[in-house]
Design an enzyme around this catalytic site. Structure first.
Site, PDB file in Angstrom:
ATOM      1  CB  CYS A  62      30.305  21.556  55.845  1.00  0.00           C
ATOM      2  SG  CYS A  62      28.883  21.575  54.716  1.00  0.00           S
ATOM      3  CB  CYS A  68      29.395  20.934  48.384  1.00  0.00           C
ATOM      4  SG  CYS A  68      29.296  22.726  48.158  1.00  0.00           S
ATOM      5  CB  CYS A  71      34.638  24.371  51.450  1.00  0.00           C
ATOM      6  SG  CYS A  71      33.580  25.635  52.192  1.00  0.00           S
ATOM      7  CB  CYS A 141      25.859  27.221  52.896  1.00  0.00           C
ATOM      8  SG  CYS A 141      27.608  27.626  52.653  1.00  0.00           S
ATOM      9  CD  GLN A 235      36.573  43.478  50.282  1.00  0.00           C
ATOM     10  OE1 GLN A 235      36.698  42.260  50.143  1.00  0.00           O
ATOM     11  NE2 GLN A 235      37.396  44.341  49.701  1.00  0.00           N
ATOM     12  CG  PHE A 262      40.763  50.114  40.850  1.00  0.00           C
ATOM     13  CD1 PHE A 262      40.291  49.664  39.621  1.00  0.00           C
ATOM     14  CD2 PHE A 262      42.077  50.543  40.942  1.00  0.00           C
ATOM     15  CE1 PHE A 262      41.120  49.646  38.506  1.00  0.00           C
ATOM     16  CE2 PHE A 262      42.909  50.524  39.833  1.00  0.00           C
ATOM     17  CZ  PHE A 262      42.435  50.081  38.611  1.00  0.00           C
ATOM     18  CG  ASP A 282      35.189  51.575  40.637  1.00  0.00           C
ATOM     19  OD1 ASP A 282      35.822  50.940  41.482  1.00  0.00           O
ATOM     20  OD2 ASP A 282      34.554  51.033  39.710  1.00  0.00           O
ATOM     21  CG  ASP A 329      39.953  46.980  46.962  1.00  0.00           C
ATOM     22  OD1 ASP A 329      40.483  45.902  46.611  1.00  0.00           O
ATOM     23  OD2 ASP A 329      38.905  47.041  47.632  1.00  0.00           O
ATOM     24  CB  CYS A 355      40.709  39.818  45.469  1.00  0.00           C
ATOM     25  SG  CYS A 355      40.344  40.410  43.804  1.00  0.00           S
TER      26      CYS A 355
END
Length: 397
Positions: A62, A68, A71, A141, A235, A262, A282, A329, A355
């Site tokens: 990129c 930026c 990333c 992007c 996701q 969750f 949840d 999750d 995560c």
């Protein structure tokens, strides 16, 4: 202060680490083994020049990389990249007293991220600059799905309509779902409403309230189709959702009674319900309603008992867990309270998706300490080129 030094390691945020006067200085965009010129301010270093490059270094794909801040890892070759991300999972487990290795590294970039949040500011539309609260203006992007190619243009149009804002995008089967957040209390819906027709949006919302909806934003989850509520979790890539769903389904196996905690809008519950009844819970009431509606209109789906419940403050107790398997999750905070109850239960199988590697390690240690054995630790890379990684593991008594 400007000095010449050698980068000795890579920190967990993807920054090169230099040892200067017995302290660590963190240098973005630098790699281990590189000799560099850096400007130093406290524990921060700014890369000025590369005197000797690492063999791990590659050309970023990129043109915005380095300015930026979206990333952090485009300059690393593939083996080094995967090793770094694998370590993000294994290292917190090591410090939690669990010695194990990632069994599989799954590239879940797919066609790109279907979700993104861009910032509308006077300086432009895009992500925040590296180590800055200023926005770096972008024209495109490359890590987003093709359906989001006009996201920067839409963000600039939002700036013209209501001023500074954060603009969240989700690419769905029925079109783009765009949610605008602004601190301006007098932001008027009629100022942004024309953007829906101008850009052909499925839905447009302002500060959590719907402005216009041409058609409900829909995503497929197994045999079901889910109408996404405003602000509900999804996701980042479709490939990651599929990979995690396949993992969860295989790990649950032939269990006849399953709880999905969750559960969000049901990416696991709806697929698991193709084989058996599922209990799902949840705190997201709108997500639970969307899951219940999707289940009622889907063909070939068994019963899903979906309940709104705050599992942080009011976890299911060991006496409310009459299941053979439980799927977790949780968000980044993890599932500490719920895991403590699972640790006291007789549930045979717990499948955890996470995560955040640190809270995952904490919760995994609780389960292992109560007699569970962890297996099939998987790293699912959907936030490619960043320092985030998705994790899945199976715990069996």
């Amino acid at each position: 202060m400007t000095i010449t030094t050698t980068i000795t390691a890579l920190g967990h945020k993807g920054e090169g680490v230099a040892e200067i006067d017995d302290r660590k200085v963190f240098v973005p965009l630098a790699l281990p083994g590189e000799e560099v010129d850096i400007a130093v301010e406290g524990d921060r270093g700014t890369l000025l020049a590369l005197r000797q490059e690492s063999a791990q270094r590659i050309k970023p794909f990129c043109p915005h990389f380095g300015a930026c801040g979206g990333c952090q890892l485009q300059h690393m070759d593939r083996p080094s990249y995967e090793a770094f991300k694998t370590a993000l999972v294994e290292t917190p487990l090591h410090f939690a007293g669990i010695e194990t290795k990632v069994s599989r590294f799954i590239d879940a970039s797919g066609d790109g991220r279907r979700r993104a949040t861009l910032h509308a500011r006077r300086e432009g539309a895009g992500y925040m600059r590296l180590r800055s609260h200023q926005v770096y203006d972008i024209d495109a992007c490359p890590i987003l799905v093709p359906a989001l190619r006009r996201a920067p243009d839409i963000t600039r149009a939002v700036m013209q309509a209501v001023g500074e804002a954060d603009v969240s995008f989700t690419a769905t089967l029925s079109g783009l779902d765009v949610a605008i957040r602004t601190e301006k209390k007098q932001a008027r819906a009629d100022r942004v409403a024309p953007l829906a027709a101008r850009f052909g949006l499925a839905r447009l919302s302002l500060n959590g309230e719907m402005v216009l909806q041409a058609q409900p934003p829909i995503v497929a989850m197994g045999r079901a189709q889910v109408e996404l509520p405003i602000g509900s979790f999804l996701q980042a890539t479709e490939a990651a959702e599929l990979a995690l769903a396949e993992y969860v389904t295989a790990a649950v196996g032939k269990a006849k009674t399953v709880a999905d905690l969750f559960c969000g809008v049901g990416p696991f519950a709806l697929r698991l319900a193709e084989q058996r009844p599922v209990f799902a819970a949840d705190s997201d009431k709108a997500g639970i309603a969307a899951l219940d509606k999707a289940r009622r209109f889907a063909k070939g789906i068994r019963e899903v008992s979906a309940k709104a419940r705050d599992l942080f403050r009011d976890p299911l107790t060991q006496f409310e867990l009459p299941f053979e398997a439980v799927v977790l999750d949780p968000p980044r905070a993890g599932a500490e309270a719920q895991v403590r109850e699972l640790a006291k239960s007789k549930i045979k199988t717990v499948v955890m998706v996470a995560c955040d590697a640190r809270t995952f390690a904490r919760d995994a240690a609780t389960l292992v300490g109560s007699g569970y054995a962890m297996s099939d630790l998987v790293a699912v890379d959907q936030f490619t080129q960043s320092t985030h990684i998705e994790i899945a593991a199976t715990f069996r008594r």
